[in-house]
Scaffold this motif. Structure first.
Motif, PDB file in Angstrom:
ATOM      1  N   GLY A 234       0.834  -1.342  -0.152  1.00  0.00           N
ATOM      2  CA  GLY A 234       0.003  -0.142  -0.045  1.00  0.00           C
ATOM      3  C   GLY A 234       0.843   1.387  -0.030  1.00  0.00           C
ATOM      4  O   GLY A 234       0.177   2.340   0.086  1.00  0.00           O
ATOM      5  N   LYS A 235       1.909   1.153  -0.077  1.00  0.00           N
ATOM      6  CA  LYS A 235       3.101   2.463  -0.137  1.00  0.00           C
ATOM      7  C   LYS A 235       3.896   2.379  -1.203  1.00  0.00           C
ATOM      8  O   LYS A 235       4.235   1.414  -1.725  1.00  0.00           O
ATOM      9  N   PRO A 236       4.132   3.634  -1.918  1.00  0.00           N
ATOM     10  CA  PRO A 236       4.887   3.862  -3.066  1.00  0.00           C
ATOM     11  C   PRO A 236       6.187   3.690  -2.497  1.00  0.00           C
ATOM     12  O   PRO A 236       6.790   3.818  -1.513  1.00  0.00           O
ATOM     13  N   LEU A 237       7.128   3.080  -3.383  1.00  0.00           N
ATOM     14  CA  LEU A 237       8.625   2.522  -3.288  1.00  0.00           C
ATOM     15  C   LEU A 237       9.603   3.562  -3.931  1.00  0.00           C
ATOM     16  O   LEU A 237       9.147   3.964  -5.297  1.00  0.00           O
ATOM     17  N   ASP A 238      10.394   4.067  -3.071  1.00  0.00           N
ATOM     18  CA  ASP A 238      11.399   5.100  -3.788  1.00  0.00           C
ATOM     19  C   ASP A 238      12.493   4.336  -4.690  1.00  0.00           C
ATOM     20  O   ASP A 238      12.480   3.080  -4.682  1.00  0.00           O
ATOM     21  N   GLU A 239      13.259   5.009  -5.685  1.00  0.00           N
ATOM     22  CA  GLU A 239      14.021   4.453  -6.485  1.00  0.00           C
ATOM     23  C   GLU A 239      15.154   3.795  -5.852  1.00  0.00           C
ATOM     24  O   GLU A 239      15.766   3.022  -6.395  1.00  0.00           O
ATOM     25  N   LYS A 240      15.541   4.108  -4.581  1.00  0.00           N
ATOM     26  CA  LYS A 240      16.703   3.429  -3.853  1.00  0.00           C
ATOM     27  C   LYS A 240      16.264   2.025  -3.654  1.00  0.00           C
ATOM     28  O   LYS A 240      17.145   1.194  -3.809  1.00  0.00           O
ATOM     29  N   THR A 241      15.055   1.901  -3.060  1.00  0.00           N
ATOM     30  CA  THR A 241      14.547   0.594  -2.965  1.00  0.00           C
ATOM     31  C   THR A 241      14.500  -0.405  -4.140  1.00  0.00           C
ATOM     32  O   THR A 241      14.870  -1.481  -4.316  1.00  0.00           O
ATOM     33  N   ARG A 243      16.098   0.067  -6.894  1.00  0.00           N
ATOM     34  CA  ARG A 243      17.452  -0.262  -7.294  1.00  0.00           C
ATOM     35  C   ARG A 243      18.232  -1.308  -6.528  1.00  0.00           C
ATOM     36  O   ARG A 243      18.918  -2.116  -7.010  1.00  0.00           O
ATOM     37  N   GLY A 244      17.799  -1.231  -5.332  1.00  0.00           N
ATOM     38  CA  GLY A 244      18.481  -2.315  -4.448  1.00  0.00           C
ATOM     39  C   GLY A 244      17.904  -3.734  -4.840  1.00  0.00           C
ATOM     40  O   GLY A 244      18.681  -4.788  -4.532  1.00  0.00           O
ATOM     41  N   VAL A 245      16.684  -3.697  -4.957  1.00  0.00           N
ATOM     42  CA  VAL A 245      16.073  -5.105  -5.245  1.00  0.00           C
ATOM     43  C   VAL A 245      16.721  -5.556  -6.680  1.00  0.00           C
ATOM     44  O   VAL A 245      17.040  -6.629  -6.843  1.00  0.00           O
ATOM     45  N   HIS A 246      16.780  -4.638  -7.767  1.00  0.00           N
ATOM     46  CA  HIS A 246      17.320  -5.049  -9.021  1.00  0.00           C
ATOM     47  C   HIS A 246      19.014  -5.347  -8.856  1.00  0.00           C
ATOM     48  O   HIS A 246      19.437  -6.391  -9.300  1.00  0.00           O
ATOM     49  N   ASN A 247      19.669  -4.739  -7.977  1.00  0.00           N
ATOM     50  CA  ASN A 247      21.038  -5.153  -7.662  1.00  0.00           C
ATOM     51  C   ASN A 247      21.024  -6.363  -7.306  1.00  0.00           C
ATOM     52  O   ASN A 247      21.966  -7.309  -7.705  1.00  0.00           O
ATOM     53  N   TYR A 248      20.355  -6.623  -6.187  1.00  0.00           N
ATOM     54  CA  TYR A 248      20.388  -7.916  -5.491  1.00  0.00           C
ATOM     55  C   TYR A 248      19.950  -9.102  -6.794  1.00  0.00           C
ATOM     56  O   TYR A 248      20.814 -10.171  -6.536  1.00  0.00           O
ATOM     57  N   PHE A 249      19.088  -8.906  -7.388  1.00  0.00           N
ATOM     58  CA  PHE A 249      18.855  -9.900  -8.530  1.00  0.00           C
ATOM     59  C   PHE A 249      20.086 -10.177  -9.435  1.00  0.00           C
ATOM     60  O   PHE A 249      20.234 -11.228  -9.709  1.00  0.00           O
ATOM     61  N   ASN A 250      20.670  -9.237  -9.787  1.00  0.00           N
ATOM     62  CA  ASN A 250      21.876  -9.055 -10.745  1.00  0.00           C
ATOM     63  C   ASN A 250      22.886  -9.887 -10.102  1.00  0.00           C
ATOM     64  O   ASN A 250      23.666 -10.612 -10.626  1.00  0.00           O
ATOM     65  N   ILE A 251      23.276  -9.487  -8.790  1.00  0.00           N
ATOM     66  CA  ILE A 251      24.173 -10.106  -7.934  1.00  0.00           C
ATOM     67  C   ILE A 251      23.873 -11.969  -7.827  1.00  0.00           C
ATOM     68  O   ILE A 251      24.619 -12.461  -8.076  1.00  0.00           O
ATOM     69  N   TYR A 252      22.552 -11.925  -7.454  1.00  0.00           N
ATOM     70  CA  TYR A 252      22.038 -13.506  -7.397  1.00  0.00           C
ATOM     71  C   TYR A 252      22.280 -14.178  -8.627  1.00  0.00           C
ATOM     72  O   TYR A 252      22.880 -15.526  -8.795  1.00  0.00           O
TER      73      TYR A 252
END
Length: 344
Positions: A234-241, A243-252
Motif C-alpha cells: 500500500g505504500k509507494p517505493l522510492d528509487e533506492k529500494t 534499485r536495491g532489489v534489482h541489484n540483488y537480483f543481478n548479483i544473485y
C-alpha cells in the motif's frame, strides 16, 4: 524491519531483510529481539507438544521442531519425516513450516490484536497464494501415483511447504514425480518464503517488487508520458529500494551462473548440476537427480563441495556480507583501523 541504533547492525539487518519495512516492533533493538525470540520459542514449544501428543518421542520431536523453526530441515532419521509414515506428523510439521515462513512482524501485530493490519499484508496473500496454487496443481499432477486424492494432497502440501520455506524435509522422493511437479518444486526453491521469516530463498517481497517494477517499465515503454509508481504493502517505493532489489537480483544471477559453470566441471548431468547449486544457494537441501531427497552430495569433488558450502553461507546471509569479504577496500579499512589501534 527492526530499528537499530548501531550503524553496523543496521547495515547487517538491511542485508538480511529485503525490500521495504513492514512496521516497527519496538524502538529498541534489544526489546525487538526479545519479542521475536519469545514468538519463536512459543511456536517451537507448541509444535513440540503437538508432535509428542501424536506419539513422537520427545527427543525426535525437539529435533524436528528445531529443524522446522529454523527452516533448517535437520532430521535424525535417514528418510527424514517420511521415516515415520504418519499423516499426523506430516500435517503438523507441514503447517508449522508454513507458519515459520511468515513474517514474524505479523505475529506481533496479531498479539496486539491489530488483525486488519496483519491480515492485509500483500506479501502474506501472495505467499499463501503460491502455496495454494502449487499444492493444488501438483496434487492434480501426481494423483495417479497414490491410492487416493487425499494422500496426494497431503504429500503435495508437505513438499510444497518444505521447499517454499527452504526447510528441506521430505516424505517422498519427488524426483520420481512427473515433469510439471518437479519444475514447480524447482521454481519454489528460488521463490522462498516471506521477508522477516527464518526462511531462505529470494523472498516473496523481492519477487513481488521485481514483477511490479517490470510491469512499470513495460507501461513506460507503451505510454512514455505516463507517471507511474511501484507500490508495495500500500505504500509507494522510492528509487533506492527498487534499485536495491534489482541489484540483488543481478548479483544473485551472476553468482548462480558462475557457480553452475564451475560445478559443471565435475561432469554430472545438467539437472543435477543446476539444482545442486540452486538448492545450496537458496538453503533448501534436496534437489533433483543425484541430489534428490534420497540422494546426496557425496559424489562431488572437494573443490565443488567448498564452492557449494560458500553458496549456502552466501544465500543464508543474503549475499552481501559474504561477497564483502572479497572487497579490497574492506580489508584496507580493517588494516588501517588495526594500525591506528596499535599506534594508540
Amino acid at each position: 524491519v527492526l530499528p537499530m541504533t548501531d550503524g553496523r547492525a543496521m547495515h547487517l539487518m538491511r542485508a538480511e531483510v529485503p525490500g521495504p519495512t513492514c512496521g516497527k516492533i519496538s524502538s529498541k533493538l534489544s526489546d525487538s529481539a526479545k519479542i521475536l525470540y519469545a514468538i519463536y520459542l512459543a511456536m517451537t514449544v507448541i509444535e513440540t507438544v503437538m508432535l509428542c501428543a501424536g506419539g513422537m518421542p520427545l527427543f525426535d520431536a525437539l529435533i524436528h521442531s528445531f529443524g522446522t523453526a529454523g527452516t533448517g530441515g535437520f532430521s535424525n532419521k535417514t528418510l527424514s519425516v517420511g521415516a515415520y509414515n504418519d499423516p499426523y506428523f506430516e500435517v503438523v510439521i507441514g503447517v508449522f513450516m508454513l507458519l515459520f515462513g511468515i513474517n514474524f512482524n505479523l505475529y506481533y501485530f496479531l498479539l496486539l490484536r491489530h488483525f486488519r493490519e496483519a491480515l492485509a499484508s500483500e506479501e502474506l496473500h501472495v505467499y499463501l497464494g503460491i502455496v495454494a496454487f502449487s499444492t493444488l496443481t501438483i496434487t492434480a499432477n501426481i494423483a495417479g501415483l497414490y491410492d487416493s486424492v487425499g494422500t496426494a494432497l497431503r504429500t503435495a502440501f508437505f513438499q510444497v511447504s518444505s521447499i517454499v520455506t527452504t526447510t528441506g524435509y521430505a516424505t517422498v522422493d519427488f524426483n520420481l514425480w512427473p515433469t510439471y511437479s518437479r519444475v514447480v518444486i524447482v521454481i519454489l526453491t528460488f521463490v522462498g518464503a516471506c521477508a522477516g521469516s527464518t526462511a531462505g530463498g529470494l523472498k516473496v517481497s523481492r519477487v513481488i517488487i521485481f514483477f511490479k517494477a517490470a510491469r512499470q517499465d513495460l507501461n513506460k515503454m507503451l505510454h512514455s508520458h505516463a507517471v507511474t509508481t511501484v507500490r508495495f504493502e500500500g505504500k509507494p517505493l522510492d528509487e533506492k529500494t527498487l534499485r536495491g532489489v534489482h541489484n540483488y537480483f543481478n548479483i544473485y544471477i551472476m553468482l548462480l551462473t558462475l557457480s553452475v559453470l564451475l560445478v559443471s566441471l565435475d561432469g554430472f548431468d545438467v539437472v543435477t548440476t543446476f539444482t545442486a547449486v540452486a538448492t545450496c544457494l537458496n538453503n533448501v537441501g534436496p534437489g533433483l537427480e543425484l541430489v534428490c531427497p534420497m540422494g546426496s552430495f557425496a559424489e562431488f569433488s572437494a573443490p565443488v563441495k567448498l564452492l557449494l558450502a560458500f553458496d549456502m553461507l552466501a544465500g543464508r546471509l543474503e549475499l552481501y556480507p559474504m561477497l564483502a569479504l572479497f572487497a579490497p577496500r574492506l580489508w584496507r579499512k580493517r588494516n588501517n583501523a588495526m594500525h591506528e589501534a596499535r599506534a594508540k
